[in-house]
Design an enzyme around this catalytic site. Structure first.
Site, PDB file in Angstrom:
ATOM      1  CE  LYS A   1     -10.390  -6.018   2.257  1.00 10.01           C
ATOM      2  NZ  LYS A   1      -9.349  -6.129   1.250  1.00 10.01           N
TER       3      LYS A   1
HETATM    4  N1  PMP Z   1      -4.367  -2.878   0.258  1.00 10.45           N
HETATM    5  C1  PMP Z   1      -5.274  -3.614  -0.393  1.00 10.45           C
HETATM    6  C2  PMP Z   1      -5.691  -3.223  -1.762  1.00 10.45           C
HETATM    7  C3  PMP Z   1      -5.807  -4.758   0.222  1.00 10.45           C
HETATM    8  O1  PMP Z   1      -6.704  -5.512  -0.422  1.00 10.45           O
HETATM    9  C4  PMP Z   1      -5.361  -5.129   1.516  1.00 10.45           C
HETATM   10  C5  PMP Z   1      -5.911  -6.371   2.159  1.00 10.45           C
HETATM   11  N2  PMP Z   1      -7.040  -6.132   2.900  1.00 10.45           N
HETATM   12  C6  PMP Z   1      -4.422  -4.299   2.147  1.00 10.45           C
HETATM   13  C7  PMP Z   1      -3.947  -3.181   1.492  1.00 10.45           C
HETATM   14  C8  PMP Z   1      -3.947  -4.603   3.538  1.00 10.45           C
HETATM   15  O2  PMP Z   1      -4.953  -4.311   4.461  1.00 10.45           O
HETATM   16  P1  PMP Z   1      -5.094  -5.178   5.801  1.00 10.45           P
HETATM   17  O3  PMP Z   1      -3.768  -5.145   6.454  1.00 10.45           O
HETATM   18  O4  PMP Z   1      -6.144  -4.467   6.574  1.00 10.45           O
HETATM   19  O5  PMP Z   1      -5.488  -6.543   5.395  1.00 10.45           O
END
Ligand code: PMP
Length: 321
Positions: free
Chosen positions: A156
């Protein structure tokens, strides 16, 4: 009354005092990674339910390994700091917690090695991000999801969100709510900040981690809920763009987005153009779990009682070395 607070340079400080310099490496080059953790207000118990906090810190550690950022805290320490920050901030509403591990040195030159790292957390009130009741209209983005060989999407990475921002703005300026990004091979990858699922003939299908997605924690929660509550196993495999057009149901998942139906893709209604049955059931199960209202999933939730003015020591409000 809330007391906006940040954890910054190893201290709890008033949010307004948490400032970085303009030469900070992470600002110059996007060399940082972060998490987004929801704290969902539970009115009955008067507490904020931090949703799957340890899993978020496990993912942060993974991002740090990829970026070679040093994170000198244990998982327990990170969770304790977050709990304390949320309590001190005193919000009695839905919040969003943003931990960031970043290249903090004020130096010029893009690189990962020999640049000092630091870690901070802030928390802010945060309501609904997408319209989970009505569902959303999406377009396939003309922007490609960044490939693992460019910037790995499973990390991330702050700088990676330029890719998301370009896609989101294109979608919104074209009158849609959200973008669906394809990867370089043309496979469906994810939204700008969400994972994506489709339902076809009762089967639940989602791109696999090697389709350039973030390995979402909401995605994992939905896979678990589908299996354990609805008896539906999720198939992880490549999805073509045209498969979105013939899906019976489609939905997105994310910390910000929760579980939100996609009711239209590229001006084609998904199914009958309303939230589908499997989506609706998963949405309901997820909403209960994330507010700590389903005892079976209590282990997903860390409750925190917000501090009130009466709880705070006089004088050194919000500050602790
Ligand atoms: N894809 C991206 C690019 C994101 O930014 C997020 C948000 N964190 C997600 C998927 C979903 O991940 P999560 O369920 O862990 O928030």
């Amino acid at each position: 009354m809330a007391t906006p607070t940040a954890y910054f340079q190893r201290r709890f400080v008033p949010l307004e005092d948490a400032k970085i310099g303009i030469m900070t490496h992470a600002f110059l080059y996007g060399t940082a990674c972060f998490e987004g953790i929801r704290g969902n207000w539970n009115e009955d118990d008067g507490c904020i339910c931090l949703f799957r906090m340890p899993e978020h810190y496990q993912r942060l550690r993974m991002s740090c390994r990829i970026l070679r950022i040093d994170l000198p805290y244990t998982e327990d320490e990170l969770c304790d700091l977050t709990r304390e920050l949320v309590a001190r901030s005193g919000y009695a509403e839905d919040v969003y917690v943003r931990p960031i591990a970043y290249k903090s040195a004020e130096v010029i030159g893009p690189r990962m090695h020999d640049v000092q790292d630091d870690f901070l957390i802030f928390v802010m009130p945060f309501g609904p991000y997408l319209d989970a009741d009505a569902g959303i209209r999406c377009m396939t983005s003309t922007w490609r999801r960044v490939d693992d060989l460019g910037i790995p999407a499973r990390a991330k990475v702050n700088g990676l969100y330029v890719n998301s921002a370009l896609a989101k703005t294109e979608a919104q300026e074209n009158g849609f709510d959200e973008a669906i990004m394809l990867d370089e091979r043309g496979h469906v990858s994810e939204g700008s900040g969400e994972n994506i699922f489709i339902v076809r003939r009762g089967a639940l299908i989602t791109p696999s981690p090697s389709d350039n997605i973030l390995e979402g924690i909401t995605r994992d929660s939905v896979i678990t809920l589908a299996r354990d509550e609805l008896g539906i196993e999720t198939i992880e495999r490549p999805i073509d763009r045209s498969e979105l057009y013939v899906a019976d149901e489609c939905f997105m998942t994310g910390t910000a987005a929760h579980v939100t139906a996609v009711v239209e893709v590229d001006r084609r209604p998904v199914g009958d153009g309303a939230t589908g049955e499997i989506t609706r059931r998963l949405q309901q199960l997820y909403f209960e779990a994330m507010r700590g209202k389903n005892g079976k999933y209590a282990h997903w939730v860390t409750p925190v009682k917000p501090q009130t003015a009466a709880d705070r020591p006089a004088g050194r409000q919000g500050v602790r070395a």
